[in-house]
Design a protein around this motif. Sequence first.
Motif, PDB file in Angstrom:
ATOM      1  N   VAL A  49       0.855  -1.192   0.000  1.00 45.30           N
ATOM      2  CA  VAL A  49       0.000   0.000   0.000  1.00 45.30           C
ATOM      3  C   VAL A  49       0.887   1.237   0.000  1.00 45.30           C
ATOM      4  CG1 VAL A  49      -1.863  -1.182   1.228  1.00 45.30           C
ATOM      5  CG2 VAL A  49      -0.152   0.086   2.535  1.00 45.30           C
ATOM      6  N   SER A  50       0.249   2.410  -0.127  1.00 45.73           N
ATOM      7  CA  SER A  50       1.017   3.646  -0.081  1.00 45.73           C
ATOM      8  C   SER A  50       1.319   4.027   1.364  1.00 45.73           C
ATOM      9  CB  SER A  50       0.236   4.782  -0.762  1.00 45.73           C
ATOM     10  OG  SER A  50      -0.853   5.183   0.056  1.00 45.73           O
ATOM     11  N   ARG A  51       2.120   5.071   1.549  1.00 52.93           N
ATOM     12  CA  ARG A  51       2.486   5.509   2.903  1.00 52.93           C
ATOM     13  C   ARG A  51       1.321   6.202   3.613  1.00 52.93           C
ATOM     14  NH1 ARG A  51       7.939   8.860   3.016  1.00 52.93           N
ATOM     15  NH2 ARG A  51       7.244   8.989   5.188  1.00 52.93           N
ATOM     16  N   ILE A  52       0.358   6.737   2.858  1.00 54.06           N
ATOM     17  CA  ILE A  52      -0.725   7.511   3.483  1.00 54.06           C
ATOM     18  C   ILE A  52      -1.549   6.659   4.454  1.00 54.06           C
ATOM     19  CG2 ILE A  52      -2.860   8.796   3.066  1.00 54.06           C
ATOM     20  CD1 ILE A  52      -1.542   9.831   0.468  1.00 54.06           C
ATOM     21  N   PRO A  53      -2.064   5.482   4.048  1.00 55.67           N
ATOM     22  CA  PRO A  53      -2.808   4.674   5.025  1.00 55.67           C
ATOM     23  C   PRO A  53      -1.935   4.158   6.164  1.00 55.67           C
ATOM     24  CG  PRO A  53      -2.552   3.478   2.964  1.00 55.67           C
ATOM     25  CD  PRO A  53      -2.121   4.878   2.701  1.00 55.67           C
ATOM     26  N   ILE A  54      -0.634   3.950   5.889  1.00 52.08           N
ATOM     27  CA  ILE A  54       0.275   3.522   6.959  1.00 52.08           C
ATOM     28  C   ILE A  54       0.391   4.633   7.998  1.00 52.08           C
ATOM     29  CG2 ILE A  54       2.651   2.918   7.529  1.00 52.08           C
ATOM     30  CD1 ILE A  54       1.139   0.671   6.103  1.00 52.08           C
ATOM     31  N   ARG A  55       0.525   5.859   7.524  1.00 51.75           N
ATOM     32  CA  ARG A  55       0.611   7.005   8.446  1.00 51.75           C
ATOM     33  C   ARG A  55      -0.664   7.096   9.285  1.00 51.75           C
ATOM     34  NH1 ARG A  55       0.890  11.046   4.936  1.00 51.75           N
ATOM     35  NH2 ARG A  55       3.036  10.483   4.423  1.00 51.75           N
ATOM     36  N   GLU A  56      -1.820   6.932   8.653  1.00 49.78           N
ATOM     37  CA  GLU A  56      -3.098   6.984   9.380  1.00 49.78           C
ATOM     38  C   GLU A  56      -3.189   5.843  10.393  1.00 49.78           C
ATOM     39  OE1 GLU A  56      -6.232   6.894   6.516  1.00 49.78           O
ATOM     40  OE2 GLU A  56      -5.620   8.764   5.541  1.00 49.78           O
ATOM     41  N   ALA A  57      -2.711   4.671  10.002  1.00 47.58           N
ATOM     42  CA  ALA A  57      -2.747   3.512  10.894  1.00 47.58           C
ATOM     43  C   ALA A  57      -1.883   3.749  12.130  1.00 47.58           C
ATOM     44  CB  ALA A  57      -2.267   2.264  10.158  1.00 47.58           C
ATOM     45  N   LEU A  58      -0.714   4.330  11.946  1.00 49.53           N
ATOM     46  CA  LEU A  58       0.189   4.576  13.065  1.00 49.53           C
ATOM     47  C   LEU A  58      -0.376   5.618  14.018  1.00 49.53           C
ATOM     48  CD1 LEU A  58       3.635   4.484  11.206  1.00 49.53           C
ATOM     49  CD2 LEU A  58       2.632   2.712  12.663  1.00 49.53           C
ATOM     50  N   VAL A  59      -1.056   6.630  13.478  1.00 52.62           N
ATOM     51  CA  VAL A  59      -1.714   7.619  14.331  1.00 52.62           C
ATOM     52  C   VAL A  59      -2.820   6.952  15.153  1.00 52.62           C
ATOM     53  CG1 VAL A  59      -3.188   9.681  14.325  1.00 52.62           C
ATOM     54  CG2 VAL A  59      -1.152   9.601  12.878  1.00 52.62           C
ATOM     55  N   GLN A  60      -3.580   6.056  14.525  1.00 55.40           N
ATOM     56  CA  GLN A  60      -4.637   5.321  15.230  1.00 55.40           C
ATOM     57  C   GLN A  60      -4.041   4.481  16.358  1.00 55.40           C
ATOM     58  OE1 GLN A  60      -7.290   2.979  12.737  1.00 55.40           O
ATOM     59  NE2 GLN A  60      -7.707   1.554  14.409  1.00 55.40           N
ATOM     60  N   LEU A  61      -2.939   3.794  16.072  1.00 52.17           N
ATOM     61  CA  LEU A  61      -2.305   2.936  17.074  1.00 52.17           C
ATOM     62  C   LEU A  61      -1.664   3.763  18.188  1.00 52.17           C
ATOM     63  CD1 LEU A  61      -0.737   0.296  14.671  1.00 52.17           C
ATOM     64  CD2 LEU A  61      -2.693  -0.035  16.181  1.00 52.17           C
ATOM     65  N   GLU A  62      -1.239   4.975  17.853  1.00 51.70           N
ATOM     66  CA  GLU A  62      -0.738   5.872  18.901  1.00 51.70           C
ATOM     67  C   GLU A  62      -1.877   6.216  19.867  1.00 51.70           C
ATOM     68  OE1 GLU A  62       1.810  10.026  19.295  1.00 51.70           O
ATOM     69  OE2 GLU A  62       0.255   9.878  17.763  1.00 51.70           O
ATOM     70  N   GLY A  63      -3.075   6.436  19.316  1.00 50.59           N
ATOM     71  CA  GLY A  63      -4.233   6.727  20.145  1.00 50.59           C
ATOM     72  C   GLY A  63      -4.606   5.568  21.051  1.00 50.59           C
ATOM     73  N   GLU A  64      -4.258   4.342  20.646  1.00 46.16           N
ATOM     74  CA  GLU A  64      -4.533   3.150  21.455  1.00 46.16           C
ATOM     75  C   GLU A  64      -3.440   2.882  22.477  1.00 46.16           C
ATOM     76  OE1 GLU A  64      -5.248  -0.173  18.860  1.00 46.16           O
ATOM     77  OE2 GLU A  64      -6.448   1.052  17.498  1.00 46.16           O
ATOM     78  N   GLY A  65      -2.330   3.630  22.380  1.00 43.96           N
ATOM     79  CA  GLY A  65      -1.244   3.427  23.327  1.00 43.96           C
ATOM     80  C   GLY A  65      -0.245   2.370  22.906  1.00 43.96           C
ATOM     81  N   LEU A  66      -0.415   1.809  21.718  1.00 43.52           N
ATOM     82  CA  LEU A  66       0.494   0.753  21.263  1.00 43.52           C
ATOM     83  C   LEU A  66       1.747   1.307  20.596  1.00 43.52           C
ATOM     84  CD1 LEU A  66      -2.030  -1.811  19.762  1.00 43.52           C
ATOM     85  CD2 LEU A  66      -0.715  -2.065  21.850  1.00 43.52           C
ATOM     86  N   VAL A  67       1.656   2.543  20.108  1.00 39.08           N
ATOM     87  CA  VAL A  67       2.740   3.152  19.345  1.00 39.08           C
ATOM     88  C   VAL A  67       3.008   4.554  19.898  1.00 39.08           C
ATOM     89  CG1 VAL A  67       3.234   4.177  17.065  1.00 39.08           C
ATOM     90  CG2 VAL A  67       2.385   1.835  17.215  1.00 39.08           C
ATOM     91  N   ARG A  68       4.284   4.953  19.864  1.00 39.05           N
ATOM     92  CA  ARG A  68       4.649   6.332  20.195  1.00 39.05           C
ATOM     93  C   ARG A  68       5.251   6.975  18.954  1.00 39.05           C
ATOM     94  NH1 ARG A  68       8.811   7.263  23.245  1.00 39.05           N
ATOM     95  NH2 ARG A  68       9.662   5.147  23.138  1.00 39.05           N
ATOM     96  N   ILE A  69       4.854   8.217  18.677  1.00 36.79           N
ATOM     97  CA  ILE A  69       5.462   8.975  17.585  1.00 36.79           C
ATOM     98  C   ILE A  69       6.561   9.836  18.192  1.00 36.79           C
ATOM     99  CG2 ILE A  69       5.075  10.526  15.650  1.00 36.79           C
ATOM    100  CD1 ILE A  69       3.471   7.938  15.423  1.00 36.79           C
ATOM    101  N   VAL A  70       7.805   9.525  17.851  1.00 34.33           N
ATOM    102  CA  VAL A  70       8.964  10.191  18.447  1.00 34.33           C
ATOM    103  C   VAL A  70       9.556  11.179  17.440  1.00 34.33           C
ATOM    104  CG1 VAL A  70      11.231   9.849  19.497  1.00 34.33           C
ATOM    105  CG2 VAL A  70       9.438   8.111  19.779  1.00 34.33           C
ATOM    106  N   PRO A  71       9.765  12.456  17.842  1.00 38.62           N
ATOM    107  CA  PRO A  71      10.362  13.436  16.927  1.00 38.62           C
ATOM    108  C   PRO A  71      11.707  12.943  16.380  1.00 38.62           C
ATOM    109  CG  PRO A  71       9.545  14.531  18.911  1.00 38.62           C
ATOM    110  CD  PRO A  71       9.437  13.049  19.153  1.00 38.62           C
ATOM    111  N   HIS A  72      11.912  13.127  15.078  1.00 41.22           N
ATOM    112  CA  HIS A  72      13.154  12.784  14.372  1.00 41.22           C
ATOM    113  C   HIS A  72      13.419  11.276  14.297  1.00 41.22           C
ATOM    114  CE1 HIS A  72      13.781  17.050  14.759  1.00 41.22           C
ATOM    115  NE2 HIS A  72      13.927  16.965  16.081  1.00 41.22           N
ATOM    116  N   LYS A  73      12.491  10.473  14.805  1.00 43.92           N
ATOM    117  CA  LYS A  73      12.672   9.020  14.744  1.00 43.92           C
ATOM    118  C   LYS A  73      11.481   8.328  14.113  1.00 43.92           C
ATOM    119  CE  LYS A  73      14.159   5.090  17.553  1.00 43.92           C
ATOM    120  NZ  LYS A  73      14.513   4.607  18.913  1.00 43.92           N
ATOM    121  N   GLY A  74      10.305   8.902  14.250  1.00 41.71           N
ATOM    122  CA  GLY A  74       9.099   8.282  13.712  1.00 41.71           C
ATOM    123  C   GLY A  74       8.382   7.443  14.742  1.00 41.71           C
TER     124      GLY A  74
END
Length: 229
Positions: A49-74
């Motif tokens: 898939v493209s990066r756009i749905p992946i980006r949306e998925a990671l934001v969703q998982l951040e909201g669930e507490g499973l993922v952290r978005i770290v500056p300069h690291k992703g």
Amino acid sequence: MPKAPASTKLRPVTVAEAAAEEVRRKIMSGEYPEGFQLKQDALAADMGVSRIPIREALVQLEGEGLVRIVPHKGAVVSELSISEIAELFELRGLLEPRLLRMSVPRLTQADFAELDSIIAEYRRELEAQHLARWGELNTRLHDLLLSKAEQPRTMAIVDSLLQQTDRYTRLQLSLSAESIKQAEDEHQEMVRLCKAGDVRGASALLKRHIDHACEELKAFILSRRRLSA
């Protein structure tokens, strides 16, 4: 003549939701261990898939507490602390039942109508798998149940604890259908006991409700670490 079975309408799953489900599955199974960097390009190529749905998925998982978005690291898989969970939920287990015992006698019919409304909305969001709203509705329900205790300083501490455990609450609810059903049943029973004026029963159930979430989370984290060891 027998009735035709009622049709069940399935909500269409978007590419982002499907990507989130796949990443969630790999995090839960330990395939993506704590601290693992989730590179958008690699995930997109792996899933075709493209990066756009992946980006949306990671934001969703951040909201669930499973993922952290770290500056300069992703995005990285969240590190979950057993000691933090134990401390936060133990404090909630001490303070919330105390506040509930003081609040129940002062809850009004309007309060109970709002509690019923929250439970109904909670059920709809669970059925729709909108994980990001589970923590918010859980906090609203707990806040309202405790709101008439007239203990503003203790309530401020509890509000802070609810905020700090929000990511853990959403994770605990997402572990299994049984977790979801048990949480929903316990909320309904708690409100029923409060309506009936059973202060002791409601407080005891609230303590069990908090303790169960804590133990389920600790067991999950230990299991995931064993799998990734």
